[in-house]
Design a protein around this motif. Structure first.
Motif, PDB file in Angstrom:
ATOM      1  N   ALA A 196       0.963  -1.154   0.084  1.00 49.39           N
ATOM      2  CA  ALA A 196      -0.068   0.092  -0.012  1.00 49.39           C
ATOM      3  C   ALA A 196       0.780   1.158  -0.119  1.00 49.39           C
ATOM      4  CB  ALA A 196      -0.870  -0.075   1.190  1.00 49.39           C
ATOM      5  N   LEU A 225      -6.553   0.641   0.737  1.00 52.97           N
ATOM      6  CA  LEU A 225      -6.026  -0.275  -0.020  1.00 52.97           C
ATOM      7  C   LEU A 225      -5.628  -1.751   0.398  1.00 52.97           C
ATOM      8  CD1 LEU A 225      -3.282   1.356  -2.124  1.00 52.97           C
ATOM      9  CD2 LEU A 225      -5.237   0.174  -3.231  1.00 52.97           C
ATOM     10  N   MET A 275      -4.048   4.583   2.089  1.00 50.86           N
ATOM     11  CA  MET A 275      -3.445   2.966   2.435  1.00 50.86           C
ATOM     12  C   MET A 275      -4.170   1.999   2.999  1.00 50.86           C
ATOM     13  SD  MET A 275       0.406   4.424   3.517  1.00 50.86           S
ATOM     14  CE  MET A 275       1.117   2.710   3.833  1.00 50.86           C
TER      15      MET A 275
END
Length: 189
Positions: free
Chosen positions: A43, A154, A151
């Protein structure tokens, strides 16, 4: 023009710890710890590639085949620069290190980092003839905080969708991730 960028190393700790990722994923077992740790790294790299903005201090090496005609090299990653080193292959095919403020200087053009050549040396014609090595840190905590949310999105997406085959409805990455990334994308012309 840059041929490639090599993200050689990042320093410090990850912006998201294993415990933070597990809390976000609502995982309370240890069987997936290694997998989740790798997802954190993936990520971080994906956000860096999507935005050209680091979330932790990162060392980058960009390679160029030749000097640009205007003697200005555009760097692809933005942030606070910790160090910049330029090396090139001279006409005898020997690596030479260039000296800051004698051979080159860093300039900031409309918020984009660039290297301006002061003395353009004789260059050996070869792929990856010029290497620009630099470390870059995030600009500020607000940027890091927002990209940290991207992040998390993800990590959850990758954790929940481990297989390329699904018998359920397959959806694109949520709009929220793209909205965050678009705000922080550094476009290089």
């Amino acid at each position: 023009m840059a041929q490639q960028a090599n993200i050689s190393v990042y320093t410090g700790t990850e912006v998201i710890s294993l415990d933070e990722a597990k809390d976000y994923l609502r995982v309370d077992h240890t069987e997936d710890n290694d997998y989740i740790t790798e997802l954190i790294k993936i990520a971080r790299m994906q956000v860096l590639k999507d935005t050209n903005t680091p979330v932790v201090e990162t060392t980058i090496i960009e390679y160029f085949d030749k000097w640009p005609t205007d003697n200005i090299i555009q760097l692809n990653y933005d942030g606070i620069f910790v160090g910049v080193f330029l090396s090139y292959y001279n006409s005898a095919n020997v690596v030479q290190l260039m000296i800051e403020n004698t051979d080159w200087r860093k300039i900031d053009y409309m918020g984009l980092p660039k290297i301006q050549m002061i003395n353009t040396p004789s260059l050996f014609d070869r792929p990856n003839a010029i290497a620009v090595t630099y470390s870059v840190k995030p600009n500020n905590d607000d940027t890091t905080r927002t990209l940290k949310i991207a992040m998390y999105m993800l990590i959850q997406h990758y954790y929940d969708n481990r297989s390329p085959v699904s018998y359920l409805k397959v959806d694109e990455m949520p709009l929220a991730y793209k909205h965050i990334i678009t705000q922080y994308k550094n476009y290089i012309w």
